[in-house]
Design a protein around this motif. Structure first.
Motif, short mmCIF file in Angstrom:
data_model
loop_
_atom_site.label_atom_id
_atom_site.label_comp_id
_atom_site.label_asym_id
_atom_site.label_seq_id
_atom_site.Cartn_x
_atom_site.Cartn_y
_atom_site.Cartn_z
N SER A 2 0.80 -1.16 -0.04
CA SER A 2 -0.11 -0.12 0.00
C SER A 2 0.75 1.11 0.04
O SER A 2 2.06 1.34 0.88
CB SER A 2 -0.99 0.04 1.25
OG SER A 2 -1.38 1.15 1.32
N ARG A 169 6.33 -11.04 -3.78
CA ARG A 169 6.27 -11.97 -4.92
C ARG A 169 7.65 -12.54 -5.32
O ARG A 169 7.93 -13.66 -5.62
CB ARG A 169 5.57 -11.48 -6.22
CG ARG A 169 3.98 -11.35 -6.06
CD ARG A 169 3.50 -11.06 -7.39
NE ARG A 169 3.77 -9.64 -7.37
CZ ARG A 169 3.26 -9.05 -8.63
NH1 ARG A 169 2.31 -9.59 -9.60
NH2 ARG A 169 3.68 -7.69 -8.79
N THR A 195 0.49 -6.81 6.08
CA THR A 195 -0.51 -6.37 4.99
C THR A 195 0.42 -6.73 3.55
O THR A 195 -0.09 -7.02 2.66
CB THR A 195 -0.41 -4.96 5.19
OG1 THR A 195 -1.64 -4.88 6.45
CG2 THR A 195 -1.45 -4.44 4.11
N SER A 196 1.81 -6.38 3.73
CA SER A 196 2.39 -6.22 2.26
C SER A 196 2.65 -7.88 1.94
O SER A 196 2.86 -8.25 0.68
CB SER A 196 3.66 -5.67 2.47
OG SER A 196 3.62 -4.34 2.67
N THR A 199 -0.63 -12.19 1.12
CA THR A 199 -1.25 -11.85 -0.01
C THR A 199 -1.70 -13.26 -0.87
O THR A 199 -1.06 -14.30 -0.68
CB THR A 199 -0.93 -10.75 -0.83
OG1 THR A 199 0.14 -11.30 -1.64
CG2 THR A 199 -0.59 -9.58 0.00
N ASP A 201 -1.21 -13.58 -3.98
CA ASP A 201 0.01 -13.40 -4.68
C ASP A 201 1.10 -14.46 -4.36
O ASP A 201 1.83 -14.93 -4.92
CB ASP A 201 0.44 -12.32 -5.66
CG ASP A 201 -0.67 -11.61 -6.21
OD1 ASP A 201 -1.52 -12.35 -6.89
OD2 ASP A 201 -0.54 -10.31 -6.34
N THR A 202 1.37 -14.23 -3.02
CA THR A 202 2.54 -14.67 -2.42
C THR A 202 2.43 -16.22 -1.84
O THR A 202 3.30 -17.18 -1.74
CB THR A 202 2.84 -13.98 -1.18
OG1 THR A 202 2.00 -14.16 -0.34
CG2 THR A 202 3.38 -12.52 -1.62
#
Length: 236
Positions: A2, A169, A195-196, A199, A201-202
């Motif tokens: 974010s 990622r 938060t980062s 996800t 994607d990871t």
């Protein structure tokens, strides 16, 4: 990541800055054997090693990669804790950092630790000789002590994102399923790191944390440094 929690761009986020830093530290090492600065201090290094001893026992023979290894302090600490140096590797995008770490490894008689130059956001690191040819989904453990912080200070793109948005990622790409990633940061809180990194994607999920010294101010408390570990549960 974010954009609301991203720090402003800084020279600390440039390769030139780190090349300059390690040019000076190489000269200092040549002059008087000074191994260079320990980022976040010895206490943070010791706590990361203690975390490894608890969650990744030496008997497992895990292949461990440090992202942004600098002078190699963390990896040499793992050697001192009886981790097999042939299973330890560090990467850095500064050639000076890699040269310094290799010089220190000679002085410490820890030549079996591998250090390579690598631009983590764009290139997959070389693997260790016993790991085969596959460069992705092949590491058991990743560690980061301040590199994500530095990357987050890089120049923002047209959408206002720092280069750090690519990092989660890229980290997940390197880990085996059930592999662990431990990150120590002074720019991001534990919640911001979650938060980062947690996800879709990871495929990361929260695994554990390291308790650091806390401070109190204005009725709130927090840590100067945050260390969070994630486990890769989904293979992409």
């Amino acid at each position: 990541m974010s954009t609301s929690i991203e720090p402003e761009s800084s020279r600390l986020g440039t390769k030139q800055h780190w090349d300059d830093v390690y040019e000076r530290e190489l000269q200092n090492f040549d002059d008087d054997g000074d191994e260079g600065e320990v980022w976040f201090g010895e206490d943070s290094v010791e706590k990361m090693i203690q975390w490894a001893e608890e969650h990744v026992p030496t008997a497992q023979g895990a292949n461990i990669l440090e992202i942004g290894s600098g002078n190699g302090t963390l990896l040499f600490g793992l050697v001192d804790a009886q981790y097999d140096p042939k299973h330890l590797a560090g990467i850095d995008y500064s050639a000076g950092a890699v040269k310094l770490a290799r010089n220190v490894s000679q002085a410490r008689d820890a030549q079996d630790v591998t250090f390579n130059e690598c631009d983590f956001l764009n290139d997959d690191p070389a693997v260790l000789p016993h790991m085969g040819d596959t460069r992705t989904a092949c590491w058991d453990v990743l560690m980061d002590k301040g590199t994500y912080d530095a990357i987050a200070l890089g120049e923002k793109d047209a959408e206002g994102r720092s280069p750090a948005w690519l990092y989660p990622r890229r980290a997940a790409r390197l880990l085996k399923e059930d592999g662990l990633f431990l990150i120590t940061s002074c720019n991001f809180t534990e919640d911001e790191l979650k938060t980062s990194f947690v996800t879709a994607d990871t495929g990361f999920e929260y695994h554990s944390r390291i308790q650091h010294r806390t401070f109190s101010f204005g009725g709130s408390s927090g840590s100067v440094v945050s260390s969070v570990a994630f486990k890769k549960t989904v293979q992409h």
